[in-house]
Design a protein around this motif. Structure first.
Motif, PDB file in Angstrom:
ATOM      1  N   SER A  88      17.070  28.491 -17.232  1.00 17.37           N
ATOM      2  CA  SER A  88      17.156  29.218 -15.968  1.00 17.37           C
ATOM      3  C   SER A  88      17.222  28.263 -14.779  1.00 17.37           C
ATOM      4  O   SER A  88      17.669  28.629 -13.712  1.00 17.37           O
ATOM      5  CB  SER A  88      15.977  30.174 -15.814  1.00 17.37           C
ATOM      6  N   LEU A  89      16.774  27.037 -14.974  1.00 18.91           N
ATOM      7  CA  LEU A  89      16.891  26.067 -13.885  1.00 18.91           C
ATOM      8  C   LEU A  89      18.078  25.128 -14.114  1.00 18.91           C
ATOM      9  O   LEU A  89      18.318  24.218 -13.321  1.00 18.91           O
ATOM     10  CB  LEU A  89      15.618  25.233 -13.745  1.00 18.91           C
ATOM     11  N   ARG A 134      16.738  25.786  -7.642  1.00 20.04           N
ATOM     12  CA  ARG A 134      16.240  24.415  -7.742  1.00 20.04           C
ATOM     13  C   ARG A 134      17.353  23.506  -7.258  1.00 20.04           C
ATOM     14  O   ARG A 134      18.335  23.279  -7.949  1.00 20.04           O
ATOM     15  CB  ARG A 134      15.894  24.089  -9.196  1.00 20.04           C
ATOM     16  N   TYR A 155      15.661  23.856 -20.136  1.00 19.39           N
ATOM     17  CA  TYR A 155      15.067  24.857 -19.251  1.00 19.39           C
ATOM     18  C   TYR A 155      16.250  25.563 -18.605  1.00 19.39           C
ATOM     19  O   TYR A 155      16.662  25.227 -17.507  1.00 19.39           O
ATOM     20  CB  TYR A 155      14.179  24.176 -18.215  1.00 19.39           C
ATOM     21  N   GLY A 166       2.943  25.431 -19.089  1.00 19.16           N
ATOM     22  CA  GLY A 166       3.267  24.675 -20.299  1.00 19.16           C
ATOM     23  C   GLY A 166       2.314  24.944 -21.447  1.00 19.16           C
ATOM     24  O   GLY A 166       2.683  24.886 -22.613  1.00 19.16           O
ATOM     25  N   ILE A 220       8.508  19.120 -22.949  1.00 19.92           N
ATOM     26  CA  ILE A 220       7.627  20.108 -22.324  1.00 19.92           C
ATOM     27  C   ILE A 220       7.978  21.514 -22.780  1.00 19.92           C
ATOM     28  O   ILE A 220       7.130  22.305 -23.148  1.00 19.92           O
ATOM     29  CB  ILE A 220       7.752  20.024 -20.793  1.00 19.92           C
ATOM     30  N   TYR A 221       9.278  21.809 -22.779  1.00 19.04           N
ATOM     31  CA  TYR A 221       9.686  23.184 -23.054  1.00 19.04           C
ATOM     32  C   TYR A 221      10.259  23.367 -24.444  1.00 19.04           C
ATOM     33  O   TYR A 221      10.711  24.453 -24.778  1.00 19.04           O
ATOM     34  CB  TYR A 221      10.705  23.633 -22.005  1.00 19.04           C
ATOM     35  N   MET A 277      11.352  17.997 -11.224  1.00 20.14           N
ATOM     36  CA  MET A 277      10.935  18.839 -12.326  1.00 20.14           C
ATOM     37  C   MET A 277       9.750  19.692 -11.913  1.00 20.14           C
ATOM     38  O   MET A 277       8.997  19.355 -11.031  1.00 20.14           O
ATOM     39  CB  MET A 277      10.548  17.956 -13.498  1.00 20.14           C
ATOM     40  N   LEU A 279       7.022  21.568 -14.106  1.00 17.45           N
ATOM     41  CA  LEU A 279       5.961  21.080 -14.966  1.00 17.45           C
ATOM     42  C   LEU A 279       4.648  20.758 -14.326  1.00 17.45           C
ATOM     43  O   LEU A 279       3.968  19.855 -14.741  1.00 17.45           O
ATOM     44  CB  LEU A 279       6.437  19.793 -15.641  1.00 17.45           C
ATOM     45  N   ILE A 324      15.350  13.576 -17.996  1.00 10.41           N
ATOM     46  CA  ILE A 324      14.024  12.990 -17.808  1.00 10.41           C
ATOM     47  C   ILE A 324      13.231  13.880 -16.854  1.00 10.41           C
ATOM     48  O   ILE A 324      13.608  14.049 -15.697  1.00 10.41           O
ATOM     49  CB  ILE A 324      14.119  11.574 -17.220  1.00 10.41           C
ATOM     50  N   ALA A 325      12.147  14.463 -17.360  1.00 14.64           N
ATOM     51  CA  ALA A 325      11.305  15.298 -16.500  1.00 14.64           C
ATOM     52  C   ALA A 325      10.370  14.397 -15.704  1.00 14.64           C
ATOM     53  O   ALA A 325      10.141  14.606 -14.517  1.00 14.64           O
ATOM     54  CB  ALA A 325      10.501  16.270 -17.339  1.00 14.64           C
ATOM     55  N   SER A 337       4.375  16.720 -13.282  1.00 14.75           N
ATOM     56  CA  SER A 337       4.734  15.475 -13.961  1.00 14.75           C
ATOM     57  C   SER A 337       5.924  14.862 -13.253  1.00 14.75           C
ATOM     58  O   SER A 337       5.966  13.687 -12.947  1.00 14.75           O
ATOM     59  CB  SER A 337       5.124  15.763 -15.402  1.00 14.75           C
ATOM     60  N   GLY A 338       6.910  15.714 -13.014  1.00 14.26           N
ATOM     61  CA  GLY A 338       8.057  15.311 -12.218  1.00 14.26           C
ATOM     62  C   GLY A 338       8.054  16.131 -10.949  1.00 14.26           C
ATOM     63  O   GLY A 338       7.054  16.758 -10.607  1.00 14.26           O
ATOM     64  N   SER A 396      13.165  15.112  -9.096  1.00 12.61           N
ATOM     65  CA  SER A 396      13.084  13.689  -9.359  1.00 12.61           C
ATOM     66  C   SER A 396      12.155  13.476 -10.533  1.00 12.61           C
ATOM     67  O   SER A 396      11.219  14.244 -10.758  1.00 12.61           O
ATOM     68  CB  SER A 396      12.540  12.977  -8.108  1.00 12.61           C
ATOM     69  N   SER A 397      12.444  12.438 -11.281  1.00 13.57           N
ATOM     70  CA  SER A 397      11.566  12.131 -12.414  1.00 13.57           C
ATOM     71  C   SER A 397      10.386  11.274 -11.969  1.00 13.57           C
ATOM     72  O   SER A 397       9.511  10.959 -12.751  1.00 13.57           O
ATOM     73  CB  SER A 397      12.355  11.425 -13.511  1.00 13.57           C
ATOM     74  N   ASP A 402       8.897  33.120 -17.050  1.00 11.69           N
ATOM     75  CA  ASP A 402       9.471  31.883 -16.544  1.00 11.69           C
ATOM     76  C   ASP A 402       8.560  31.240 -15.501  1.00 11.69           C
ATOM     77  O   ASP A 402       8.101  31.896 -14.556  1.00 11.69           O
ATOM     78  CB  ASP A 402      10.843  32.179 -15.928  1.00 11.69           C
ATOM     79  N   VAL A 453      12.591  16.959 -20.585  1.00 10.20           N
ATOM     80  CA  VAL A 453      12.454  18.408 -20.437  1.00 10.20           C
ATOM     81  C   VAL A 453      12.073  19.033 -21.774  1.00 10.20           C
ATOM     82  O   VAL A 453      11.200  19.887 -21.856  1.00 10.20           O
ATOM     83  CB  VAL A 453      13.761  19.017 -19.879  1.00 10.20           C
ATOM     84  N   LEU A 471      18.418  22.913 -16.494  1.00  9.21           N
ATOM     85  CA  LEU A 471      18.006  21.571 -16.892  1.00  9.21           C
ATOM     86  C   LEU A 471      18.180  21.417 -18.400  1.00  9.21           C
ATOM     87  O   LEU A 471      17.625  22.202 -19.167  1.00  9.21           O
ATOM     88  CB  LEU A 471      16.534  21.344 -16.526  1.00  9.21           C
ATOM     89  N   THR A 526       1.746  21.361 -16.876  1.00 14.39           N
ATOM     90  CA  THR A 526       1.496  20.672 -18.124  1.00 14.39           C
ATOM     91  C   THR A 526       0.461  19.581 -17.975  1.00 14.39           C
ATOM     92  O   THR A 526      -0.137  19.169 -18.945  1.00 14.39           O
ATOM     93  CB  THR A 526       2.768  20.041 -18.651  1.00 14.39           C
TER      94      THR A 526
END
Lengths: 762, 497
Positions: free
Chosen positions: A262-263, B212, A260, B126, A255-256, B1, B3, A270-271, B197-198, B216-217, B147, A252, A265, B6
């Motif tokens: 607000s979620l 959410r 993260y 991203g 990327i950020y 995830m 993303l 692992i994203a 990505s995820g 899963s990754s 966001d 995570v 995370l 990105t």
């Protein structure tokens, strides 16, 4: 998917000499009388099961016939050693490479069997069918794999007390064993073989595959082999244990730049598994890729398991299959994943004998006519290898010794064992007071104690068979075996479930039996009983001369003194734990309906301590049920001995005689052969009597039954626990000193009694 | 995830980066652009702006009866007067282009932006971080980050509510691959599975309430990353192409590989994948890139499918929308995800995809910035003239179309003057379908009607010219109309969706 068996992988097939000579004393024991076979052949491991009978020497006591003159010796009863036949289940696990050698060995040693069929399961059953039929001359009868697995799982969950455990890598004890729930259903079984099968088990015969995944052990192995060019499953796991997943996985924070929020995370989450290898133009290390793969698969399975558990409202989830079996690395990642996804609501449970489930199930299918589920079975510690005995990571010494053979033996118990109906909450009852697996200091101490005491035990064993010349040799074998078990437990305290003083004592009894020392104390007990009996009438007379209140105290002291060596004076009140005043107040009230009394030692204890106490209860109008061991353990009085003793006492004491005659005094056996007491595994008859008589008082005496076990046991009726602490270390632990007295009278909360204050040690 | 943004994946290698932008076709109505939002993914940028459009509208007016006696001319035999007036309407513009063009585009915008009082540009995705400085320098606007997930959901709600045939079911082997869903009056609750990505699995309960609930990754990044390691193919599109040519059965261990057939007592057919990559564990052979890519695609799609089903069941949701770059415009992944969902729910849950899925983030970011204008109070309509169709930039589809529009994909939405709702007398608003024949599903009917409209085009052009007899350049405009509409018809012939 169910295919755990296809790709059993963990032990190496490269490092072993395949033409080994099998040591007949140690493996394939009791083959001569083997009756019924079952085999589970996986991708690399074979599990063989057979049922056999074992001849045991047992010590029997018999009253001398009164009318024969010769019998009028000074001895109370006669002791004889008899042969008894008991049933035993044997399970052996070995690498497929040995299968031919093993089949030959079995063929040569199988003497008298009428068996025509061998039950087979597992993916390899097909492949080796022809070989088995040719070598053994038995017809191979294939059984459904999943059915066998579930049957086996039910069997071990029901019969092996510390079968299931939680794995906690960083805890003081990696393995936390679960107490057996009386009701094992429903549960979820997640079998991680090549693929994953998720099975909901609702009852003995009802199960359903509710889900599964193709991302399983085969995926770890297959993708791992492609990525790292490492072809062996074990090596892949080893690579993984050395790698860093963060260099391959996109987190995570990658990327950020952080979490993260607000979620919800966190940044380290692992994203995207392998997300970095999508764009980075670099080489990744084998270790890192293997680790990332392991995380990816474990997390995925963990999440699926959680979702199915939630969807079907199941809180017990057991994991098995070759991906898990004996691999701390995968147990850890799966546990981590389950904790993450359920926030601790569901625990990942593993099974000690998980590798045997298929073989056990196949065997049970074949043995259905013998109704194996009607009996209770007990793990024989003497004949069973411990958990992880063949795991390559663990204890190389142990591995070298036992080759790659892993064994499990289960004895059919003569009696069906059930819970004491008076347990307040059977599902939370834990017999043992100290869990030595979790308490390193206590473990050290007790292992040391048992090792120190070993010489004495060996001497006594030899002395118990003075006329048999080879007793010394057998005693020596016993010494070696038990010392080895102690060593194993020092390295792997979790080998047989939670390590406790009780399991150490029981293991010693199993080992003594194994080498035909069924009752080393028989003669000592006989002598002590003889002596004590001579003082019985005198003791009763002096008690009757006391005032009521003095007598009550003297009776208690009598029981406590019976627990002591005569030279030691009883501790002055107040005792370490002292609720005598409450007990006395209670005695001033109405008599109890019925008391269940778990007795301890032979000699002074039973005859001059317990019997006068029983006599007083009977006089008060309370019925008494005396529960004694079914089989011998140390100098504890056995049911057989107690019957004779009671008869003799009845002959001199009208109160006891009347009690027996009017059926107000009953003798039952506990179903146990242990110096300790597990109230969740008691003879079914005892449970029935307890219920019928509306027992409202349970008395437990002695250190083994009231301190090492049951010290914290909560009962649904009044209870009295009495013991003298004859071990300074333990006394210290409980805040007292050597020979401190525990007198713990408890009334369950919510049951208004005369004076319901129950004391606990301060 | 989440993303998705990105790792947007369309190629950055094949295009000439110094293109000249055709001002007629893209960034239309920039002059009056009022409000900007931008969603920058790993390789695609989505720009949104709000503008006003001057329209000629035909108005009719009754002659004043009182005037009859006064003005003789008015007392003609005509019932009412027709006049052409200029009217200003609001329009939302969305443009998608590759990140490679971002500098050119920003310059273009700067040059064409005439009168705006905007000080801020809403940004999400991203890449927003990476290009922040560039945007602020080029446009002189302050970048205001929003966001990502909130934007995605806002955008999703907006398209589901305002674009009638937004959602569709994908059915590879059906006569029509795309089966569009009619808009439900009530779009909530739904599950959004965003495969970037995820994977992020989001439960949306109302306009402002979403959670959410899982993820899963194992997502698009895993397909891409593992695929790159296994096949040495670095491009996402190429990996998908490899996958579409491969045979997973040579790498995967099937139920029949273990049991010789089906495992009847467990209800497992022989062709079911027992273990993904199971054969590569022990077999000592080389596997083809295509086969490995295919096996990987199945593994990931099936896994996501199962997770989506379980979360849908657990939360009692029947509508599951899939988005993210793994899905976006890729029939291969839409097919495997659909297959997986059908397998795991036995048809109880349908996998739904969105036509404008790629714009959700930009739409949402724009809406966040435009909250004072209450865009959700109005109804909006897709302007077919200004919008590219579904898959206009998909490399597999229609290379001609792709060559023409470069890599620019557009969506324009007109604010309708009146808020539109259901006729309260509809028996079942959720099953109401206005159209009698669905030409997407009926190839013969489609052929016929496309032909009809093409045939009729000449007549329509003539009538248009005749309607403005006094305006000399009417002929020229009518010709432009003819070209545009004919092109749309051609596009629809190839892509009826």
């Amino acid at each position: 998917m169910a295919e755990c068996v296809r790709v059993d992988s963990s032990t190496s097939t490269h490092t072993m000499d395949k033409s080994i000579t099998l040591p007949p004393d140690e493996i394939f024991r009791n083959l001569e009388n083997a009756k019924r076979f079952a085999i589970d052949i996986g991708g690399s491991l074979t599990k063989l099961a057979y049922y056999s009978t074992v001849q045991h020497k047992v010590a029997k006591v018999r009253s001398f016939e009164h009318n024969t003159k010769e019998a009028a010796s000074d001895k109370l009863y006669e002791i004889s050693v008899q042969e008894e036949v008991t049933a035993r289940l044997h399970f052996i696990k070995f690498e497929n490479a040995y299968i031919e050698t093993c089949l030959d060995f079995i063929k040569d040693h199988l003497v008298n069997t009428e068996t025509k069929v061998i039950k087979a399961t597992g993916g390899g059953a097909h492949k080796f069918k022809e070989l088995i039929e040719r070598k053994l001359g038995l017809k191979v009868d294939k059984e459904d794999e999943m059915t066998c697995l579930i049957k086996g799982c039910n069997f071990v969950l029901r019969n092996i007390p510390h079968e299931a455990f939680v794995y906690a890598k960083h805890a003081d004890s990696e393995f936390r064993f679960q107490t057996t729930h009386p009701d094992i259903f429903p549960y979820l079984l997640v079998n991680i073989g090549s693929g994953v099968s998720i099975v909901k088990v609702e009852s003995e015969d009802k199960f359903e595959r509710i889900g599964g995944s193709s991302i399983g052990g085969g995926t770890f192995w297959g993708l791992g082999a492609l990525l790292t060019k490492t072809k062996r499953f074990d090596e892949l796991l080893q690579l993984a244990s050395k790698g860093q997943h963060t260099s391959v996985d996109m987190l995570v924070k990658d990327i950020y730049g952080g979490s993260y929020g607000s979620l919800g995370l966190t940044g380290d989450l692992i994203a995207s598994s392998f997300g970095k290898s999508a764009t980075a133009d670099k080489e990744f290390s084998k270790e890192d890729m293997a680790k990332s793969l392991l995380h990816m698969i474990s997390n995925d399975i963990g999440q699926l398991a959680c979702l199915y558990a939630k969807l079907h409202n199941l809180s017990r989830v057991y994991f098995g299959g070759f991906f898990i079996r004996g691999h701390p690395v995968t147990m850890h990642t799966i546990t981590y994943s389950i904790n993450f996804f359920t926030k601790g609501e569901v625990q990942a449970l593993f099974l000690r004998h998980e590798g045997y489930l298929g073989a056990i199930g196949a065997f049970l299918k074949g043995a259905e006519e013998d109704n194996p589920n009607q009996y209770s079975w007990g793990e024989n510690y003497a004949g069973s290898s411990g958990l992880m005995s063949v795991s390559p990571d663990m204890n190389p010494m142990q591995r070298a010794r036992s080759g790659t053979f892993d064994m499990l033996e289960m004895d059919r118990l003569e009696r069906q064992l059930v819970n004491l109906p008076l347990l307040q909450d059977p599902s939370s009852y834990i017999p043992d007071t100290v869990d030595l697996t979790e308490d390193a200091l206590a473990r050290e101490y007790w292992l040391y104690c048992f090792e120190e005491a070993l010489d004495g035990v060996v001497k006594r064993a030899v002395a118990s068979q003075p006329d048999i010349p080879e007793a010394t040799e057998r005693a020596e074998k016993f010494r070696q075996k038990y010392r080895h078990k102690l060593q194993t437990l020092r390295h792997q305290p979790f080998a047989y479930g939670s390590l406790t003083v009780r399991s150490l004592l029981d293991t010693r009894e199993h080992c003594l039996n194994e080498f035909n020392f069924p009752d080393p104390y028989s003669k000592i007990k006989q002598r002590e009983n003889d002596v004590a009996l001579k003082y019985y009438q005198k003791a009763v007379k002096s008690l009757e001369e006391l005032s009521w209140e003095q007598r009550q105290f003297a009776l208690v002291r009598g029981v406590l003194a019976g627990n002591l060596t005569p030279s030691v004076p009883c501790e002055q009140r107040p005792w370490l734990v002292d609720s005598y005043d409450q007990w006395l107040e209670r005695l001033k009230g109405p008599p109890h309906k019925c008391a269940l009394f778990f007795v301890d030692n032979s000699g002074v204890d039973i005859i001059l301590g317990v019997m006068p106490f029983v006599r007083e209860l009977l006089s008060r109008g309370t019925e008494v049920v005396l529960a004694s061991n079914s089989g011998p353990a140390l100098n504890d009085v056995t049911n057989g001995e107690l019957q004779i003793l009671t008869e003799r006492i009845a002959a001199m004491d009208p109160v006891i005689q009347a009690g027996l005659r009017e059926d107000r005094l009953t003798l039952v056996q506990s179903g146990s052969s242990s110096p300790c007491l597990d109230l969740s595994r008691l003879d079914k008859v005892l449970a029935m009597v307890v219920r019928e008589r509306q027992t409202d008082l349970v008395i437990i005496e002695g250190m083994g039954r009231a301190i090492h076990t049951n010290y914290y046991a909560m009962l649904s009726c009044e209870s009295l626990k009495m013991a003298v602490i004859k071990n300074s270390w333990l006394a210290d632990r409980l805040g007292g000193k050597l020979f401190s007295v525990v007198f713990k009278y408890e009334v369950p909360a919510g049951k208004p009694s005369q004076d319901s204050a129950a004391l606990t040690p301060s | 995830m989440l993303l998705s943004s990105t790792v947007d994946s369309t190629s950055t290698h094949t295009m000439d980066k110094s293109i000249t932008l055709p001002p007629d076709e893209i960034f239309r109505n920039l002059e009056n652009a009022k409000r900007f939002a931008i969603d920058i993914g790993g390789s695609l940028t989505k720009l949104a702006y709000y503008s006003t459009v001057q329209h000629k509208v035909a108005k009719v007016r009754s002659f004043d009866v009182l005037f009859v006696s006064v003005s003789q001319e008015a007392a003609s035999d005509k019932l009412y007067e027709i006049s052409v007036q200029e009217e200003v309407t609001a329009r939302l513009h969305f443009i998608k282009f590759e990140n490679a063009y971002i500098e050119t585009c920003l310059d273009f915008i700067k040059d064409h932006l005439v009168n705006t009082e905007t000080k801020v540009i809403k940004a999400t995705g991203g890449g927003a971080h990476k290009f922040k400085e560039l945007i602020e320098r080029k446009l002189g606007l302050k970048v205001d980050k929003e966001d990502e997930m909130t934007c995605l959901i806002k955008g999703c709600n907006f398209v589901l509510r305002n674009i009638p045939h937004e959602a569709f079911v994908y059915a590879k082997h059906a006569d029509s691959e795309f089966r569009f869903q009619t808009t439900h009056p009530d779009i909530f609750p739904y599950l959004l599975v965003n495969i970037g990505s995820g994977v992020s699995i989001v439960k949306v309960e109302s306009e402002d309430k979403f959670e959410r609930i899982g993820g899963s990754s194992i997502g698009g990044g895993t397909f891409w990353g593992l695929g790159a390691l296994l096949t040495k193919t670095k491009r996402f599109d190429e990996l998908l192409q490899l996958a579409s040519k491969g045979q997973h059965t040579s790498v995967d261990m099937l139920v029949k590989d273990i049991y010789g057939g089906s495992y009847g007592s467990l209800g497992l057919t022989g062709d079911l994948i027992a273990s993904s990559f199971g054969k590569s564990a022990t077999a000592d052979k080389e596997f083809s890139k295509e086969d490995m890519a295919k096996s990987l695609l199945h593994m990931i799609s099936n896994d996501i499918g199962q997770l989506a089903c379980l979360y849908a069941k657990l939360h009692n949701l029947s509508r599951v929308y899939f988005g993210g770059f793994f899905i976006r415009g890729h029939p291969v992944t839409m097919h495997t995800i659909t297959y997986s969902i059908n397998f795991f729910t036995k048809g109880e849950v349908q996998a739904l995809f969105l036509r404008h899925e790629g714009y959700l983030g930009a739409i949402g970011a724009f809406l966040k910035g435009a909250e004072e204008d209450n865009p959700n109070q109005y109804s909006w309509g897709e302007n077919y003239a200004g919008s590219s169709g579904l898959m206009s930039v998909s490399p597999d589809m229609n290379p001609m179309q792709r060559a023409r529009s470069g890599t620019f994909d557009m969506l324009e939405m007109d604010r309708l003057e009146r808020q539109l709702v259901n006729l309260p007398l509809l028996q079942d608003p959720s099953s109401y379908i206005p159209d009698t024949v669905d030409l997407t599903e009926d190839a013969l009917a489609r052929e016929y009607w496309l032909y009809c409209f093409e045939e009729a085009l000449d007549g329509v052009v003539k009538r248009a010219v005749a309607s403005q007899p006094d305006i000399p350049e009417a002929t020229e405009r009518a010709e432009k109309f003819r070209q545009k509409y004919r092109h749309k018809l051609q596009t629809l012939r190839h892509q009826p969706l």
